[in-house]
Design a protein around this motif. Sequence first.
Motif, PDB file in Angstrom:
ATOM      1  N   LYS A   1      -5.099   0.364   1.716  1.00 18.19           N
ATOM      2  CA  LYS A   1      -6.356  -0.372   1.831  1.00 18.19           C
ATOM      3  C   LYS A   1      -7.244  -0.141   0.605  1.00 18.19           C
ATOM      4  O   LYS A   1      -7.780  -1.088   0.025  1.00 18.19           O
ATOM      5  N   VAL A   2      -7.367   1.115   0.199  1.00 17.16           N
ATOM      6  CA  VAL A   2      -8.197   1.446  -0.957  1.00 17.16           C
ATOM      7  C   VAL A   2      -7.594   0.869  -2.230  1.00 17.16           C
ATOM      8  O   VAL A   2      -8.295   0.285  -3.055  1.00 17.16           O
ATOM      9  N   LYS A   3      -6.285   1.021  -2.395  1.00 15.50           N
ATOM     10  CA  LYS A   3      -5.630   0.519  -3.607  1.00 15.50           C
ATOM     11  C   LYS A   3      -5.748  -0.995  -3.713  1.00 15.50           C
ATOM     12  O   LYS A   3      -6.024  -1.527  -4.785  1.00 15.50           O
ATOM     13  N   HIS A   4      -5.577  -1.704  -2.612  1.00 13.10           N
ATOM     14  CA  HIS A   4      -5.674  -3.169  -2.635  1.00 13.10           C
ATOM     15  C   HIS A   4      -7.098  -3.616  -2.953  1.00 13.10           C
ATOM     16  O   HIS A   4      -7.297  -4.578  -3.706  1.00 13.10           O
TER      17      HIS A   4
ATOM     18  N   VAL B   1      -4.352   1.365 -11.286  1.00 12.00           N
ATOM     19  CA  VAL B   1      -4.940   2.136 -10.195  1.00 12.00           C
ATOM     20  C   VAL B   1      -3.940   3.219  -9.802  1.00 12.00           C
ATOM     21  O   VAL B   1      -2.790   2.916  -9.502  1.00 12.00           O
ATOM     22  N   ASP B   2      -4.360   4.472  -9.839  1.00 14.70           N
ATOM     23  CA  ASP B   2      -3.530   5.596  -9.411  1.00 14.70           C
ATOM     24  C   ASP B   2      -4.191   6.229  -8.196  1.00 14.70           C
ATOM     25  O   ASP B   2      -5.348   6.651  -8.266  1.00 14.70           O
ATOM     26  N   VAL B   3      -3.458   6.290  -7.104  1.00 17.45           N
ATOM     27  CA  VAL B   3      -3.960   6.921  -5.886  1.00 17.45           C
ATOM     28  C   VAL B   3      -3.180   8.208  -5.670  1.00 17.45           C
ATOM     29  O   VAL B   3      -1.956   8.192  -5.560  1.00 17.45           O
ATOM     30  N   ILE B   4      -3.889   9.325  -5.641  1.00 14.60           N
ATOM     31  CA  ILE B   4      -3.272  10.629  -5.414  1.00 14.60           C
ATOM     32  C   ILE B   4      -3.826  11.143  -4.087  1.00 14.60           C
ATOM     33  O   ILE B   4      -4.920  11.705  -4.024  1.00 14.60           O
ATOM     34  N   ARG B   5      -3.076  10.902  -3.019  1.00 13.11           N
ATOM     35  CA  ARG B   5      -3.564  11.232  -1.682  1.00 13.11           C
ATOM     36  C   ARG B   5      -3.688  12.740  -1.466  1.00 13.11           C
ATOM     37  O   ARG B   5      -4.582  13.196  -0.771  1.00 13.11           O
ATOM     38  N   LYS B   6      -2.831  13.517  -2.085  1.00  9.33           N
ATOM     39  CA  LYS B   6      -2.870  14.971  -1.907  1.00  9.33           C
ATOM     40  C   LYS B   6      -4.189  15.560  -2.411  1.00  9.33           C
ATOM     41  O   LYS B   6      -4.721  16.504  -1.842  1.00  9.33           O
TER      42      LYS B   6
ATOM     43  N   THR C   1      -8.455   2.556 -14.113  1.00 10.36           N
ATOM     44  CA  THR C   1      -8.595   2.355 -15.548  1.00 10.36           C
ATOM     45  C   THR C   1      -8.749   0.872 -15.809  1.00 10.36           C
ATOM     46  O   THR C   1      -8.004   0.061 -15.251  1.00 10.36           O
ATOM     47  N   GLY C   2      -9.701   0.519 -16.666  1.00  6.60           N
ATOM     48  CA  GLY C   2      -9.883  -0.886 -17.007  1.00  6.60           C
ATOM     49  C   GLY C   2     -11.279  -1.150 -17.532  1.00  6.60           C
ATOM     50  O   GLY C   2     -12.056  -0.243 -17.804  1.00  6.60           O
TER      51      GLY C   2
END
Length: 146
Positions: free
Chosen positions: A40-43, A54-59, A66-67
């Motif tokens: 949801k967050v990434k979309h 977009v890099d999502v690191i859940r841990k 970036t952009g």
Amino acid sequence: MGALDYFSNFCTVTSTKGKRKPMQTVEIKVKMDCDGCERKVKHAVTSMRGVKSVDVIRKESRVRVTGYVDANKVLKRVKSTGKRAEFWPYIPYNLVSYPYATQAYDKRAPAGYVRNVVQAVAVPNDPDERITSLFSDDNPNACSIM
């Protein structure tokens, strides 16, 4: 030349678009529990204009965008998903002179990170610190004149 400059201002075509935003990396702390939250967050962030990656690191509960984007707009978009979000408050452990200060140490911080706070302890090799401790009462060997 003054009149020529004055009339040239009427002939120039100005763009109505603003300046392009600079390329930047925005890091946001977002509490994500499952794959659905992550998606949801990434979309939500990927659909923004100007986003390159977009890099999502859940841990670590971290989202890195970036952009050519505005940091506040990215934070607002992440908050619109219903998640609690804030700008990434941590810095690497080795960049802090005294990481166990009261506000710096955070148990919830990922491994190797501490909060980014103003350090109250002076840097030992700072020139001002050496001068102030030169005539210190705590160190009787500091001054040979006494």
